[in-house]
Design an enzyme around this catalytic site. Structure first.
Site, PDB file in Angstrom:
ATOM      1  N   ASN A   9       0.998  -1.052  -0.075  1.00 28.24           N
ATOM      2  CA  ASN A   9       0.222  -0.145   0.043  1.00 28.24           C
ATOM      3  C   ASN A   9       0.787   1.183   0.057  1.00 28.24           C
ATOM      4  O   ASN A   9       1.422   1.551   1.049  1.00 28.24           O
ATOM      5  CB  ASN A   9      -0.815  -0.125   1.194  1.00 28.24           C
ATOM      6  CG  ASN A   9      -1.692   1.136   1.430  1.00 28.24           C
ATOM      7  OD1 ASN A   9      -1.977   2.070   0.781  1.00 28.24           O
ATOM      8  ND2 ASN A   9      -2.378   1.482   2.449  1.00 28.24           N
ATOM      9  N   TRP A  10       1.050   1.867  -1.077  1.00 32.30           N
ATOM     10  CA  TRP A  10       1.945   2.885  -1.258  1.00 32.30           C
ATOM     11  C   TRP A  10       1.399   4.283  -0.783  1.00 32.30           C
ATOM     12  O   TRP A  10       2.131   5.175  -0.429  1.00 32.30           O
ATOM     13  CB  TRP A  10       2.216   3.208  -2.905  1.00 32.30           C
ATOM     14  CG  TRP A  10       3.049   2.008  -3.329  1.00 32.30           C
ATOM     15  CD1 TRP A  10       3.424   0.747  -2.782  1.00 32.30           C
ATOM     16  CD2 TRP A  10       3.622   1.885  -4.790  1.00 32.30           C
ATOM     17  NE1 TRP A  10       4.148   0.156  -3.827  1.00 32.30           N
ATOM     18  CE2 TRP A  10       4.261   0.794  -5.053  1.00 32.30           C
ATOM     19  CE3 TRP A  10       3.460   2.889  -5.836  1.00 32.30           C
ATOM     20  CZ2 TRP A  10       4.843   0.338  -6.093  1.00 32.30           C
ATOM     21  CZ3 TRP A  10       4.057   2.617  -6.986  1.00 32.30           C
ATOM     22  CH2 TRP A  10       4.708   1.289  -7.300  1.00 32.30           C
ATOM     23  N   LYS A  11       0.153   4.215  -0.292  1.00 28.90           N
ATOM     24  CA  LYS A  11      -0.561   5.396   0.177  1.00 28.90           C
ATOM     25  C   LYS A  11      -0.332   6.703  -0.659  1.00 28.90           C
ATOM     26  O   LYS A  11      -0.072   6.556  -2.104  1.00 28.90           O
ATOM     27  CB  LYS A  11      -0.032   5.666   1.526  1.00 28.90           C
ATOM     28  CG  LYS A  11      -0.111   4.348   2.425  1.00 28.90           C
ATOM     29  CD  LYS A  11      -0.105   4.602   4.027  1.00 28.90           C
ATOM     30  CE  LYS A  11      -0.319   3.282   4.691  1.00 28.90           C
ATOM     31  NZ  LYS A  11       0.048   3.606   6.115  1.00 28.90           N
ATOM     32  N   HIS A  96      -9.560   1.012   4.298  1.00 34.75           N
ATOM     33  CA  HIS A  96      -8.403   1.448   5.405  1.00 34.75           C
ATOM     34  C   HIS A  96      -8.561   2.428   6.328  1.00 34.75           C
ATOM     35  O   HIS A  96      -9.424   3.193   6.151  1.00 34.75           O
ATOM     36  CB  HIS A  96      -7.318   2.074   4.394  1.00 34.75           C
ATOM     37  CG  HIS A  96      -5.896   2.152   4.962  1.00 34.75           C
ATOM     38  ND1 HIS A  96      -5.322   3.095   5.720  1.00 34.75           N
ATOM     39  CD2 HIS A  96      -4.951   1.133   4.984  1.00 34.75           C
ATOM     40  CE1 HIS A  96      -4.184   2.841   6.175  1.00 34.75           C
ATOM     41  NE2 HIS A  96      -3.918   1.490   5.804  1.00 34.75           N
ATOM     42  N   GLU A  98      -7.044   4.712   7.323  1.00 36.47           N
ATOM     43  CA  GLU A  98      -7.037   6.354   7.168  1.00 36.47           C
ATOM     44  C   GLU A  98      -8.018   6.806   6.557  1.00 36.47           C
ATOM     45  O   GLU A  98      -8.417   8.028   6.911  1.00 36.47           O
ATOM     46  CB  GLU A  98      -5.581   6.498   6.244  1.00 36.47           C
ATOM     47  CG  GLU A  98      -4.414   6.263   7.154  1.00 36.47           C
ATOM     48  CD  GLU A  98      -3.090   5.606   6.514  1.00 36.47           C
ATOM     49  OE1 GLU A  98      -3.082   5.778   5.232  1.00 36.47           O
ATOM     50  OE2 GLU A  98      -2.198   5.173   7.241  1.00 36.47           O
ATOM     51  N   GLU A 168      -5.584  -4.789  10.475  1.00 36.37           N
ATOM     52  CA  GLU A 168      -4.485  -3.765  10.561  1.00 36.37           C
ATOM     53  C   GLU A 168      -5.003  -2.995  11.950  1.00 36.37           C
ATOM     54  O   GLU A 168      -5.693  -2.126  12.009  1.00 36.37           O
ATOM     55  CB  GLU A 168      -4.485  -2.822   9.567  1.00 36.37           C
ATOM     56  CG  GLU A 168      -4.179  -3.383   8.249  1.00 36.37           C
ATOM     57  CD  GLU A 168      -3.556  -2.333   7.266  1.00 36.37           C
ATOM     58  OE1 GLU A 168      -2.406  -2.493   7.009  1.00 36.37           O
ATOM     59  OE2 GLU A 168      -4.114  -1.312   6.908  1.00 36.37           O
ATOM     60  N   GLY A 174       2.254   2.484  10.795  1.00 32.82           N
ATOM     61  CA  GLY A 174       3.146   3.591  10.722  1.00 32.82           C
ATOM     62  C   GLY A 174       3.821   3.991  11.832  1.00 32.82           C
ATOM     63  O   GLY A 174       4.662   5.015  11.912  1.00 32.82           O
ATOM     64  N   SER A 213       3.227  -1.962  10.476  1.00 37.89           N
ATOM     65  CA  SER A 213       4.466  -1.976  10.735  1.00 37.89           C
ATOM     66  C   SER A 213       5.401  -3.075  10.332  1.00 37.89           C
ATOM     67  O   SER A 213       6.188  -3.753  11.331  1.00 37.89           O
ATOM     68  CB  SER A 213       5.130  -1.543  12.069  1.00 37.89           C
ATOM     69  OG  SER A 213       4.627  -0.316  12.294  1.00 37.89           O
ATOM     70  N   GLY A 234       2.916  -0.728   4.203  1.00 43.73           N
ATOM     71  CA  GLY A 234       2.907   0.443   4.005  1.00 43.73           C
ATOM     72  C   GLY A 234       4.239   0.815   3.724  1.00 43.73           C
ATOM     73  O   GLY A 234       4.906   0.483   2.863  1.00 43.73           O
ATOM     74  N   GLY A 235       4.747   1.486   4.714  1.00 41.92           N
ATOM     75  CA  GLY A 235       6.288   2.122   4.567  1.00 41.92           C
ATOM     76  C   GLY A 235       7.454   1.212   4.001  1.00 41.92           C
ATOM     77  O   GLY A 235       7.895   1.559   3.094  1.00 41.92           O
TER      78      GLY A 235
HETATM   79  P1  PGA Z   1       2.917   0.483   7.698  1.00 41.97           P
HETATM   80  O1  PGA Z   1       1.506   0.642   7.156  1.00 41.97           O
HETATM   81  O2  PGA Z   1       3.304  -0.816   6.981  1.00 41.97           O
HETATM   82  O3  PGA Z   1       3.459   1.693   7.163  1.00 41.97           O
HETATM   83  O4  PGA Z   1       2.627   0.402   9.154  1.00 41.97           O
HETATM   84  C1  PGA Z   1       0.556  -0.372   6.839  1.00 41.97           C
HETATM   85  C2  PGA Z   1      -0.701   0.055   6.253  1.00 41.97           C
HETATM   86  O5  PGA Z   1      -1.407   1.005   6.604  1.00 41.97           O
HETATM   87  O6  PGA Z   1      -1.322  -0.811   5.340  1.00 41.97           O
END
Ligand code: PGA
Length: 250
Positions: A9-11, A96, A98, A168, A174, A213, A234-235
């Site tokens: 997930n590149w956001k 998600h 967010e 999640e 994050g 994470s 994500g990251g």
């Molecule tokens: P993260 O994000 O790996 O940076 O914690 C995961 C996500 O929000 O899908």
């Protein structure tokens, strides 16, 4: 057997230049014989570029959200199922945290987005997860059940035969804090049993990803748990080396 899935997930990250570099490096390092299925979810503006770089490779792509309405029309800022299919998307993330917390997307709206994707033949990756205070209050399972049931009630359990779930915990996204493998497994087992109470066969087949994470250093332990079938990353999905190491661990 459930084939492991690792989705990046590149956001809201990237540029034309970095997308090209990242995908070239992922393709150069992706092991065709590896067991995990690999998916990347770029921001929508890069979907055309991603399609042209990934078409015909073993790496699939998807979007980070989808409009709940399938008919073209007056939905400023939204992207439809037909548009995602036009760009070769086979997956889409829905719900998600967010989207839930920053943009106020409700369980009901997310259920509608899920259905629209699923009916269009795009596999929805339905995200669920509790906030830190909900975990501290001991309401994790209630929250997950509420989020899950909204979609089951709207889409019907049969829709989950072609869907993916991602657990999640919001406090782990994050933040560098990962749920322990036991904490993650416990919730994954809960999710699978809730699906099983409607349909045991679907519960047995559905892939439940862990996200929050995930890094090369913890991926193998998490994914080795019986109900964890891969990761939503994500990251670490923005660095080819880390992302590939996670895919390898799966
Ligand atoms: P993260 O994000 O790996 O940076 O914690 C995961 C996500 O929000 O899908």
């Amino acid at each position: 057997m459930r084939r492991p899935l690792v989705a990046g997930n590149w956001k809201m990250n990237g540029s034309k230049k970095s997308v090209e570099e990242l995908l070239k490096n992922i393709l150069a390092g992706a092991d065709e014989s590896a067991s995990a299925e690999i998916v990347v979810c770029p921001p929508n503006v890069y979907l055309g570029q991603v399609e042209s770089l990934l078409a015909g490779t073993g790496v699939a792509w998807g979007a980070q959200n989808i409009c709940q309405v399938s008919t073209a029309g007056a939905y400023t800022g939204e992207i439809s199922d037909e548009m995602l299919k036009d760009f070769g998307c086979s997956y889409v993330i829905v719900g998600h945290s967010e989207r839930r917390t920053i943009y106020g997307e409700t369980d009901e709206l997310i259920a509608e987005r899920f259905s629209t994707a699923q009916q269009a033949g795009i596999v929805p990756i339905l995200c669920v997860g509790e906030l830190l205070e909900e975990r501290e209050q001991g309401t994790t399972e209630q929250v997950i059940a509420r989020q899950l049931d909204a979609t089951i009630n709207h889409a019907g359990i049969a829709a989950f035969a072609s869907a993916v779930i991602a657990y999640e915990p919001v406090w782990a996204i994050g933040t560098g804090k990962t749920a322990t493998v036991e904490q993650a497994q416990q919730v994954h087992e809960f999710i699978r049993s809730r699906i099983a109470s409607h349909d045991a066969d679907i519960a047995n087949k559905i892939r439940i990803l862990y996200g929050g994470s995930v890094k090369p250093s913890n991926a193998a332990d998490l994914i080795s748990m019986p109900d964890i079938d891969g990761g939503l990353i994500g990251g670490a999905s923005l660095q080819a080396e880390d992302f590939l190491a996670i895919c390898q661990a799966a």
